[in-house]
Design a protein around this motif. Structure first.
Motif, mmCIF file in Angstrom:
data_model
loop_
_atom_site.group_PDB
_atom_site.id
_atom_site.type_symbol
_atom_site.label_atom_id
_atom_site.label_comp_id
_atom_site.label_asym_id
_atom_site.label_seq_id
_atom_site.Cartn_x
_atom_site.Cartn_y
_atom_site.Cartn_z
ATOM 1 N N ILE A 184 44.738 69.819 29.242
ATOM 2 C CA ILE A 184 45.674 69.239 30.203
ATOM 3 C C ILE A 184 46.413 68.086 29.543
ATOM 4 O O ILE A 184 46.022 67.597 28.486
ATOM 5 C CB ILE A 184 44.956 68.747 31.478
ATOM 6 N N MET A 185 47.478 67.647 30.187
ATOM 7 C CA MET A 185 48.251 66.521 29.667
ATOM 8 C C MET A 185 48.008 65.315 30.569
ATOM 9 O O MET A 185 48.057 65.421 31.790
ATOM 10 C CB MET A 185 49.736 66.878 29.637
ATOM 11 N N ILE A 186 47.754 64.155 29.957
ATOM 12 C CA ILE A 186 47.498 62.931 30.706
ATOM 13 C C ILE A 186 48.245 61.779 30.028
ATOM 14 O O ILE A 186 48.389 61.750 28.807
ATOM 15 C CB ILE A 186 45.985 62.640 30.810
ATOM 16 N N TYR A 187 48.726 60.838 30.843
ATOM 17 C CA TYR A 187 49.466 59.692 30.316
ATOM 18 C C TYR A 187 48.493 58.625 29.843
ATOM 19 O O TYR A 187 47.548 58.264 30.539
ATOM 20 C CB TYR A 187 50.382 59.117 31.391
ATOM 21 N N ASP A 188 48.706 58.098 28.654
ATOM 22 C CA ASP A 188 47.906 57.021 28.090
ATOM 23 C C ASP A 188 48.744 55.743 28.122
ATOM 24 O O ASP A 188 49.677 55.585 27.342
ATOM 25 C CB ASP A 188 47.505 57.363 26.654
ATOM 26 N N GLY A 189 48.422 54.841 29.051
ATOM 27 C CA GLY A 189 49.183 53.608 29.206
ATOM 28 C C GLY A 189 49.077 52.673 28.018
ATOM 29 O O GLY A 189 49.952 51.840 27.793
ATOM 30 N N THR A 190 48.033 52.803 27.216
ATOM 31 C CA THR A 190 47.870 51.953 26.031
ATOM 32 C C THR A 190 48.902 52.289 24.963
ATOM 33 O O THR A 190 49.504 51.408 24.367
ATOM 34 C CB THR A 190 46.450 52.126 25.451
ATOM 35 N N THR A 191 49.108 53.582 24.730
ATOM 36 C CA THR A 191 50.058 54.008 23.697
ATOM 37 C C THR A 191 51.433 54.326 24.260
ATOM 38 O O THR A 191 52.395 54.443 23.510
ATOM 39 C CB THR A 191 49.535 55.268 22.976
ATOM 40 N N GLY A 192 51.537 54.508 25.583
ATOM 41 C CA GLY A 192 52.815 54.866 26.192
ATOM 42 C C GLY A 192 53.194 56.308 25.956
ATOM 43 O O GLY A 192 54.360 56.670 26.023
ATOM 44 N N GLU A 193 52.192 57.150 25.679
ATOM 45 C CA GLU A 193 52.437 58.566 25.401
ATOM 46 C C GLU A 193 51.675 59.449 26.369
ATOM 47 O O GLU A 193 50.651 59.050 26.918
ATOM 48 C CB GLU A 193 51.936 58.944 24.001
ATOM 49 N N TYR A 194 52.170 60.660 26.537
ATOM 50 C CA TYR A 194 51.416 61.710 27.199
ATOM 51 C C TYR A 194 50.632 62.425 26.110
ATOM 52 O O TYR A 194 51.175 62.738 25.062
ATOM 53 C CB TYR A 194 52.346 62.692 27.917
ATOM 54 N N VAL B 296 38.723 64.336 30.090
ATOM 55 C CA VAL B 296 39.389 63.197 30.706
ATOM 56 C C VAL B 296 38.349 62.132 31.019
ATOM 57 O O VAL B 296 37.438 62.355 31.806
ATOM 58 C CB VAL B 296 40.134 63.610 32.000
ATOM 59 N N GLU B 297 38.481 61.003 30.366
ATOM 60 C CA GLU B 297 37.612 59.865 30.631
ATOM 61 C C GLU B 297 38.523 58.675 30.921
ATOM 62 O O GLU B 297 38.922 57.945 30.024
ATOM 63 C CB GLU B 297 36.723 59.588 29.423
ATOM 64 N N ASN B 298 38.889 58.521 32.190
ATOM 65 C CA ASN B 298 39.829 57.480 32.573
ATOM 66 C C ASN B 298 39.430 56.945 33.934
ATOM 67 O O ASN B 298 39.389 57.680 34.919
ATOM 68 C CB ASN B 298 41.245 58.055 32.606
ATOM 69 N N GLU B 299 39.143 55.657 34.016
ATOM 70 C CA GLU B 299 38.688 55.058 35.271
ATOM 71 C C GLU B 299 39.776 55.008 36.338
ATOM 72 O O GLU B 299 39.501 54.819 37.512
ATOM 73 C CB GLU B 299 38.163 53.648 35.011
ATOM 74 N N ASN B 300 41.024 55.188 35.960
ATOM 75 C CA ASN B 300 42.135 55.138 36.910
ATOM 76 C C ASN B 300 42.459 56.487 37.539
ATOM 77 O O ASN B 300 43.320 56.579 38.399
ATOM 78 C CB ASN B 300 43.398 54.603 36.221
ATOM 79 N N LEU B 301 41.761 57.542 37.112
ATOM 80 C CA LEU B 301 42.068 58.891 37.599
ATOM 81 C C LEU B 301 41.174 59.252 38.778
ATOM 82 O O LEU B 301 39.961 59.119 38.723
ATOM 83 C CB LEU B 301 41.852 59.919 36.480
ATOM 84 N N ASN B 302 41.796 59.699 39.858
ATOM 85 C CA ASN B 302 41.080 60.244 41.011
ATOM 86 C C ASN B 302 41.588 61.651 41.258
ATOM 87 O O ASN B 302 42.791 61.859 41.421
ATOM 88 C CB ASN B 302 41.343 59.401 42.273
ATOM 89 N N ILE B 303 40.689 62.606 41.286
ATOM 90 C CA ILE B 303 41.061 63.986 41.569
ATOM 91 C C ILE B 303 40.526 64.331 42.954
ATOM 92 O O ILE B 303 39.333 64.280 43.189
ATOM 93 C CB ILE B 303 40.503 64.954 40.525
ATOM 94 N N ILE B 304 41.432 64.655 43.854
ATOM 95 C CA ILE B 304 41.059 65.045 45.200
ATOM 96 C C ILE B 304 41.420 66.512 45.331
ATOM 97 O O ILE B 304 42.593 66.873 45.399
ATOM 98 C CB ILE B 304 41.792 64.179 46.254
#
Length: 81
Positions: free
Chosen positions: A53-63, A69-77
């Protein structure tokens, strides 16, 4: 001062001068080109594999492309199972 222009398939640019200091594209049309997701400047397409899958990385500014996926800001409902 600015230049307005249109770029056509004939590679000619027509323009006129107005009172602004920058060129601003109002619309861009891409057709008949072989483009892929990795051609975008902020997409790192390395790691493409089945199920990724594709996910945005705010640290690098890239997808980025990933299978984990190990990201504390992600919520999957996903509804009720």
């Amino acid at each position: 001062m600015s230049i307005k222009g249109k770029i056509r398939q004939t590679n000619k640019i027509k323009g006129k001068q107005t009172g602004q200091n920058q060129i601003v594209a109002k619309s861009v049309k891409v057709s008949e080109f072989d483009l892929s997701l990795g051609d975008l400047s902020n997409v790192n397409a390395a790691g493409q594999t089945d199920g990724a899958i594709m996910i945005y990385d705010g640290t690098t500014g890239e997808y980025k492309i990933t299978t984990q996926v190990e990201n504390e800001n992600l919520n999957i409902i996903g509804g009720t199972y």
